[in-house]
Motif scaffolding. Structure first.
Motif, PDB file in Angstrom:
ATOM      1  N   ALA A 150      -2.832   0.230  -4.122  1.00 49.29           N
ATOM      2  CA  ALA A 150      -2.707  -1.103  -3.551  1.00 49.29           C
ATOM      3  C   ALA A 150      -2.278  -2.109  -4.612  1.00 49.29           C
ATOM      4  O   ALA A 150      -2.708  -2.028  -5.768  1.00 49.29           O
ATOM      5  CB  ALA A 150      -4.036  -1.548  -2.945  1.00 49.29           C
ATOM      6  N   LEU A 199       0.879  -1.163   0.000  1.00 49.49           N
ATOM      7  CA  LEU A 199       0.000   0.000   0.000  1.00 49.49           C
ATOM      8  C   LEU A 199       0.918   1.214   0.000  1.00 49.49           C
ATOM      9  O   LEU A 199       1.713   1.384   0.924  1.00 49.49           O
ATOM     10  CB  LEU A 199      -0.902   0.021   1.229  1.00 49.49           C
ATOM     11  CG  LEU A 199      -1.843  -1.167   1.437  1.00 49.49           C
ATOM     12  CD1 LEU A 199      -2.615  -1.007   2.738  1.00 49.49           C
ATOM     13  CD2 LEU A 199      -2.808  -1.297   0.270  1.00 49.49           C
ATOM     14  N   GLY A 258       0.049   0.939   4.860  1.00 51.46           N
ATOM     15  CA  GLY A 258       1.054   1.650   4.096  1.00 51.46           C
ATOM     16  C   GLY A 258       2.091   2.262   5.026  1.00 51.46           C
ATOM     17  O   GLY A 258       2.005   2.143   6.249  1.00 51.46           O
ATOM     18  N   MET A 272     -11.340  -0.366   2.711  1.00 56.75           N
ATOM     19  CA  MET A 272     -10.146   0.477   2.726  1.00 56.75           C
ATOM     20  C   MET A 272     -10.369   1.636   3.687  1.00 56.75           C
ATOM     21  O   MET A 272     -11.456   2.223   3.736  1.00 56.75           O
ATOM     22  CB  MET A 272      -9.851   1.016   1.332  1.00 56.75           C
ATOM     23  CG  MET A 272      -9.591  -0.054   0.285  1.00 56.75           C
ATOM     24  SD  MET A 272      -8.145  -1.074   0.633  1.00 56.75           S
ATOM     25  CE  MET A 272      -6.842   0.147   0.552  1.00 56.75           C
ATOM     26  N   CYS A 332      -3.756   6.227  -2.238  1.00 54.99           N
ATOM     27  CA  CYS A 332      -3.146   4.991  -1.744  1.00 54.99           C
ATOM     28  C   CYS A 332      -3.329   3.934  -2.825  1.00 54.99           C
ATOM     29  O   CYS A 332      -4.459   3.497  -3.083  1.00 54.99           O
ATOM     30  CB  CYS A 332      -3.779   4.555  -0.443  1.00 54.99           C
ATOM     31  SG  CYS A 332      -3.271   2.903   0.104  1.00 54.99           S
ATOM     32  N   CYS A 362      -2.754   4.475   5.129  1.00 56.34           N
ATOM     33  CA  CYS A 362      -3.773   3.718   4.408  1.00 56.34           C
ATOM     34  C   CYS A 362      -3.841   2.316   5.007  1.00 56.34           C
ATOM     35  O   CYS A 362      -2.807   1.744   5.388  1.00 56.34           O
ATOM     36  CB  CYS A 362      -3.365   3.669   2.938  1.00 56.34           C
ATOM     37  SG  CYS A 362      -4.406   2.685   1.871  1.00 56.34           S
TER      38      CYS A 362
END
Length: 114
Positions: free
Chosen positions: A24, A4, A105, A34, A22, A95
Motif C-alpha cells: 500500500a 494497492l 487493488g 486491510m 499487497c 486487496c
C-alpha cells in the motif's frame, strides 16, 4: 495517489500453498483495516479475511484454518498465506483498505488445478 498492488498469485496444485502480498502507498497504513476478497468466474466478489488496525483477524468460514492474514506496518504490506489450497479457491484475489475510505487493488489470479 492511493495504490494497492497485489502480487504472489499463480497456478498451484490442490494441497499446495501460495502467499499473496499487497503493498500500500498513499495512505496512513497503520490506521486502516486491510482485507482480502476474491471473485471466481461467474460469481460475486466475496470477502475472505480482514486484519484490523489493531491486528484483530477474521476469516470466511471456508478458509478458516487454511488461510492466515497478517500485516507488516514497517513495509505497508498485508499478506495472505494460503495453505491446503482447493480448486474452489480459484479466483482473482483483491486487496482492500478501509474504512473510512474504500480502496482496492487490481487483483491477482490464483488458480488451483492439477
Amino acid at each position: 495517489q492511493v495504490q494497492l498492488v497485489e502480487s504472489g498469485g499463480g497456478l498451484v496444485q490442490p494441497g499446495g500453498s501460495l502467499r499473496l502480498s499487497c503493498a500500500a502507498s498513499g495512505i496512513i497504513f497503520r490506521f486502516y483495516n486491510m482485507g482480502w476478497y476474491r471473485q471466481a468466474p461467474g460469481k460475486q466478489r466475496e470477502w475472505v479475511a480482514t486484519i484490523t488496525s489493531g491486528f484483530s483477524t477474521s476469516y470466511l468460514d471456508s478458509v478458516k484454518g487454511r488461510f492466515t492474514i497478517s500485516r507488516d506496518t514497517a513495509k505497508n504490506t498485508v499478506y495472505l498465506q494460503m495453505n491446503s489450497l482447493k480448486p474452489e479457491d480459484t479466483a482473482v484475489y483483491f486487496c482492500n483498505a478501509g474504512p473510512p475510505n474504500d480502496y482496492w487493488g487490481q487483483g491477482t489470479q490464483v488458480t488451483v488445478s492439477s
